[in-house]
Each structure stands twice: as C-alpha cells, then as structure tokens.
Design an enzyme around this catalytic site. Structure first.
Site, PDB file in Angstrom:
ATOM      1  N   THR A  31       0.838  -1.209   0.000  1.00 61.68           N
ATOM      2  CA  THR A  31       0.000   0.000   0.000  1.00 61.68           C
ATOM      3  C   THR A  31       0.868   1.252   0.000  1.00 61.68           C
ATOM      4  O   THR A  31       0.640   2.182  -0.790  1.00 61.68           O
ATOM      5  CB  THR A  31      -0.957  -0.014   1.221  1.00 61.68           C
ATOM      6  N   ASN A  45      -6.220  -9.990  -7.405  1.00 63.88           N
ATOM      7  CA  ASN A  45      -6.253 -10.692  -6.123  1.00 63.88           C
ATOM      8  C   ASN A  45      -7.597 -11.345  -5.829  1.00 63.88           C
ATOM      9  O   ASN A  45      -7.690 -12.224  -4.986  1.00 63.88           O
ATOM     10  CB  ASN A  45      -5.894  -9.741  -4.969  1.00 63.88           C
ATOM     11  N   GLN A  66       0.348 -10.043  -6.204  1.00 60.41           N
ATOM     12  CA  GLN A  66      -0.090 -11.446  -6.209  1.00 60.41           C
ATOM     13  C   GLN A  66       0.758 -12.326  -7.124  1.00 60.41           C
ATOM     14  O   GLN A  66       0.499 -13.531  -7.229  1.00 60.41           O
ATOM     15  CB  GLN A  66      -1.571 -11.536  -6.616  1.00 60.41           C
ATOM     16  N   SER A 119       4.665  -7.481  -1.598  1.00 61.83           N
ATOM     17  CA  SER A 119       4.375  -7.512  -0.173  1.00 61.83           C
ATOM     18  C   SER A 119       4.721  -8.905   0.362  1.00 61.83           C
ATOM     19  O   SER A 119       4.198  -9.905  -0.128  1.00 61.83           O
ATOM     20  CB  SER A 119       2.880  -7.220   0.010  1.00 61.83           C
ATOM     21  N   ALA A 120       5.607  -8.939   1.374  1.00 63.91           N
ATOM     22  CA  ALA A 120       6.149 -10.238   1.824  1.00 63.91           C
ATOM     23  C   ALA A 120       5.101 -11.196   2.367  1.00 63.91           C
ATOM     24  O   ALA A 120       5.243 -12.412   2.243  1.00 63.91           O
ATOM     25  CB  ALA A 120       7.226  -9.989   2.889  1.00 63.91           C
ATOM     26  N   HIS A 121       4.029 -10.643   2.973  1.00 66.33           N
ATOM     27  CA  HIS A 121       3.063 -11.555   3.614  1.00 66.33           C
ATOM     28  C   HIS A 121       2.227 -12.335   2.596  1.00 66.33           C
ATOM     29  O   HIS A 121       1.461 -13.222   2.975  1.00 66.33           O
ATOM     30  CB  HIS A 121       2.180 -10.812   4.625  1.00 66.33           C
ATOM     31  N   THR A 145      13.377   4.317  10.053  1.00 66.97           N
ATOM     32  CA  THR A 145      14.305   3.231  10.374  1.00 66.97           C
ATOM     33  C   THR A 145      13.821   1.931   9.733  1.00 66.97           C
ATOM     34  O   THR A 145      12.652   1.576   9.842  1.00 66.97           O
ATOM     35  CB  THR A 145      14.416   3.065  11.908  1.00 66.97           C
ATOM     36  N   CYS A 151     -11.521  -6.800   5.040  1.00 71.19           N
ATOM     37  CA  CYS A 151     -11.799  -5.392   5.307  1.00 71.19           C
ATOM     38  C   CYS A 151     -11.262  -5.016   6.674  1.00 71.19           C
ATOM     39  O   CYS A 151     -11.563  -5.676   7.663  1.00 71.19           O
ATOM     40  CB  CYS A 151     -13.296  -5.166   5.223  1.00 71.19           C
TER      41      CYS A 151
HETATM   42  N1  PLP Z   1      -2.366  -5.038  -4.087  1.00 71.93           N
HETATM   43  C1  PLP Z   1      -2.897  -6.279  -4.111  1.00 71.93           C
HETATM   44  C2  PLP Z   1      -3.219  -6.918  -5.418  1.00 71.93           C
HETATM   45  C3  PLP Z   1      -3.130  -6.966  -2.918  1.00 71.93           C
HETATM   46  O1  PLP Z   1      -3.662  -8.193  -2.945  1.00 71.93           O
HETATM   47  C4  PLP Z   1      -2.808  -6.322  -1.688  1.00 71.93           C
HETATM   48  C5  PLP Z   1      -3.084  -7.003  -0.406  1.00 71.93           C
HETATM   49  O2  PLP Z   1      -4.227  -7.265  -0.067  1.00 71.93           O
HETATM   50  C6  PLP Z   1      -2.243  -5.038  -1.715  1.00 71.93           C
HETATM   51  C7  PLP Z   1      -2.046  -4.437  -2.939  1.00 71.93           C
HETATM   52  C8  PLP Z   1      -1.862  -4.320  -0.454  1.00 71.93           C
HETATM   53  O3  PLP Z   1      -0.755  -4.944   0.129  1.00 71.93           O
HETATM   54  P1  PLP Z   1      -0.244  -4.637   1.617  1.00 71.93           P
HETATM   55  O4  PLP Z   1      -1.012  -5.545   2.508  1.00 71.93           O
HETATM   56  O5  PLP Z   1       1.209  -4.976   1.623  1.00 71.93           O
HETATM   57  O6  PLP Z   1      -0.451  -3.187   1.887  1.00 71.93           O
END
Ligand code: PLP
Length: 370
Positions: free
Chosen positions: A72, A151, A179, A198-200, A236, A324
């Site tokens: 994000t 996603n 994704q 995004s690592a998660h 940091t 959400c």
């Molecule tokens: N873009 C997509 C396609 C996503 O699936 C997500 C996560 O839900 C994001 C952006 C946002 O990622 P983050 O959780 O790292 O802010």
C-alpha cells in the site's frame, strides 16, 4: 477442529524457516542501519545482503529496489510520485484494481486535476487491450496502472504485451505485482516502470514489502525524514522484516515449480469437484488464471446467504470479498463491477502449499450443504 485456511490471497501463514531466520536476526542484530558504529554496520550489511538477494532473484538492479512497509505504501509512493515528478496528465487504470490503487488515484486526481480513464474489460474481467490502445491514442503523458494478477478473481494481465503497448505510446506502466511476486519465476519487471510486492503474500512477514522503480524514472519520496532507502523512504528500516522477506522469496523461488504444480493440481481438483457436486455455481473471472485463486458464485435463490459464516463455523476460512480492515465485510467491488453481485454469493478460495486434497474434499462436502 483443524482450521482449513483457504484465504491465502489475503495473507499467507509464515514459513517456519522464515520465522527462524527472523528470530535469529531479532536476537542478534539490533543496531540501527544508519548508525556509524559496528553494530550499525552489521544491520546495514543484513539489509544490503537482502536487497542483493531479492534483486538477483527478480533480475533487477539493487539500485531499483526500495524497501517499504508493504505494498500500500509502495503504491501510494509510486502514484503520487509519478504524477508529481514525471508530468503525468492522464492515468489509465481499471475498476478491478486493488483498493490501494483505486484510492490513491482518486486522491491524486482530486489534488492535481488530472484526467483518469478506466479501461474496459469483458464479462470474465479480461482487460480490453484494444480499448487501452484507444485511450492511449491522444498524445499526453500517461501513467497506466494495471495489476498483473487480480487478487480476487486471479485473472492474469499479459504483462509484456501491455508493456509494449505503453512503450509504443510513450506511456509509463505501473503494475501491481503483489499477487505474482514469489508465485512466478520470470516476471519481466525490468520492462515495467514500476512494480510492488508484499512479503506476507509469499509466506513472509506482514508490514514489509518493496517497490521496484526502473532506473530511468526519478520520483520523490512519499515519506520525508531521515533519508533512508537512498532518500526514497524515510524511517528506520524494518530489519527483521526485510531479512525475512528475502528468505521467504528465496524459499519461494527454490520451490516454485514443485509448489506451483502442487497448488494447481489442488485447484483443478477443486474445480472438478465443485462443477460436479454444485452444478448451479458459476466461476467469477478467469478460472484458468492464477494457479492459486478461484472465485465462485453461488446463485442466491438456491443457496444460504450466510454461507461464508457457515463455512467459518465449520472451521473453513474463505473470503467473500476483500478482507476489510474495519471488520465489516462489504461486497467486493470486483464482483460488483463484473455484474455478479446481484444474483450470486461470491466466494474466493485461495490456496497455498500448505493445503491438501483432504481439505478440498472437506470443503466441497461442507459447501454443498449450503
Ligand atoms: N495489491 C494487491 C493486489 C493486494 O492483494 C494487496 C493485499 O491485499 C495489496 C495491494 C496491499 O498490500 P499490503 O497488505 O502490503 O499493503
């Protein structure tokens, strides 16, 4: 009751090897990478080694890779920065993008009075490239924002084709690759202007990600402060998170062929069983898109409207829309824009390497009761 987790597009469980790596770093490396003493140097080395590892895996230069708190933040930095510094007058995107892209564009449009166009898509959510070309035909500086893998429905954008269209029309191309990074080995990042991860989403930690900024583009940072990340992202650095992300991406790449095949086999079994056991369901989006994402619609007239909650009660976690943050599940804008929200209850099933055939069988058996 053992939980069946089918919401891996929202987030993935961390790989225990990543947890181990991170706890080792948290126990032993506590310096601030900006400090000039040896503890700072050790932290700096950990960050730069992670940068090198990620850049090599993705075939990009380390100078094009900037760590952030997640996608994000990276998306906002890119969209605001490109409009500010690269004379963008027009943005082309789609109504199927992630909220981070849609909301950042709304804000930047409001602040800068630039024009925004949405490219058309068909009933399966496939982006209309002819329309994209038409939208690009007026000569003015344009930023195209189209995601690689959706996603919610798993549709895959032909990245190289879109990059070529953008190049022919002198447009900048930003693709949200959240994704797809860690899910495909050869994403041609270097033909893009901007990308994010995004690592998660690939069994790494939450709260850490990166932006890819092609070296030909210079944009300003979103966050101002201590000039970290070569002045592109002050604050940091999340040292353990960055090391964990590099480890997670390495593990993903080491096993990508095996894991992708395993997950695709599970998805194919799921499609087959759903089609035979619940014949009135529909598939939202391209069911042959991303190997880990499947979006189905159950006709409202014949199925229970509380199906997601009922699945949850049975220990099965799926998504009905996007997760959400307020805790209120609103209907997915992607499903609404595909005109599938009125008559169908959407369910997104997103799989990972930790899922099993037994879980697929249990899921279908429970789902058909509702
Ligand atoms: N873009 C997509 C396609 C996503 O699936 C997500 C996560 O839900 C994001 C952006 C946002 O990622 P983050 O959780 O790292 O802010």
């Amino acid at each position: 009751m053992k939980l069946i987790y089918f919401d891996n597009a929202a987030t993935t469980p961390m790989d225990l090897m990543v947890v181990e790596k991170m706890s080792e770093v948290m126990k032993t490396v506590f310096g601030n990478a900006s400090s000039v003493h040896s503890l700072g140097n050790i932290a700096r080395d950990s960050i730069e080694n992670s940068r090198l590892q990620i850049a090599e895996l993705l075939n990009i230069s380390t100078s094009e890779l900037f760590f952030t708190s997640g996608a994000t933040e990276a998306i906002n930095t890119i969209i605001f920065g490109a409009v500010k510094a690269l004379s963008v007058e027009h943005i082309i995107s789609s109504k199927l993008e992630h909220a981070a892209v849609i909301e950042a564009i709304k804000e930047v449009q409001y602040e800068n009075k630039i024009e925004v166009s949405n490219v058309n898509f068909d009933e399966k959510g496939q982006i209309n490239l002819l329309h994209l070309k038409q939208l690009l035909s007026t000569p003015r500086k344009t930023l195209v924002c189209l995601m690689h893998v959706n996603n919610e429905i798993g549709n895959i954008l032909p990245l190289t084709e879109v990059a070529n269209i953008c190049k022919e029309n002198n447009a900048l191309f930003f693709s949200d690759t959240v994704q797809s990074v860690g899910k495909y080995k050869k994403i041609p990042l270097s033909i893009l202007d901007f990308a994010v991860a995004s690592a998660h989403k690939f069994h790494g930690p939450k709260g850490v990600g990166f932006m890819y900024i092609n070296s030909r583009n210079k944009i300003p940072p979103l966050l101002k402060g201590g000039h970290q990340e070569r002045n592109m992202r002050s604050g940091t650095e999340n040292l353990a998170g960055i090391v964990g992300m590099a480890e997670a991406l390495q593990l993903a790449f080491d096993n990508i062929d095996k894991d992708a095949k395993y997950i695709l086999d599970l998805k194919n079994l799921l499609v087959e069983k759903l089609s035979s056991e619940i014949p009135d369901l529909v598939f939202n989006g391209d069911k042959d898109g991303h190997y880990s994402i499947l979006n189905i619609g159950l006709p409202k007239i014949s199925h229970n409207s509380m199906v997601i909650n009922n699945l949850d009660v049975n220990g099965i976690a799926v998504s009905g829309g996007s997760a959400c943050s307020s805790g209120v599940m609103s209907i997915s804008h992607v499903i609404v824009n595909l005109n599938k929200a009125e008559k169908f209850l959407p369910i997104r099933i997103s799989l990972s390497k930790y899922n099993t055939v037994d879980e697929i069988n249990t899921f279908v058996n429970v789902l058909k009761k509702y």
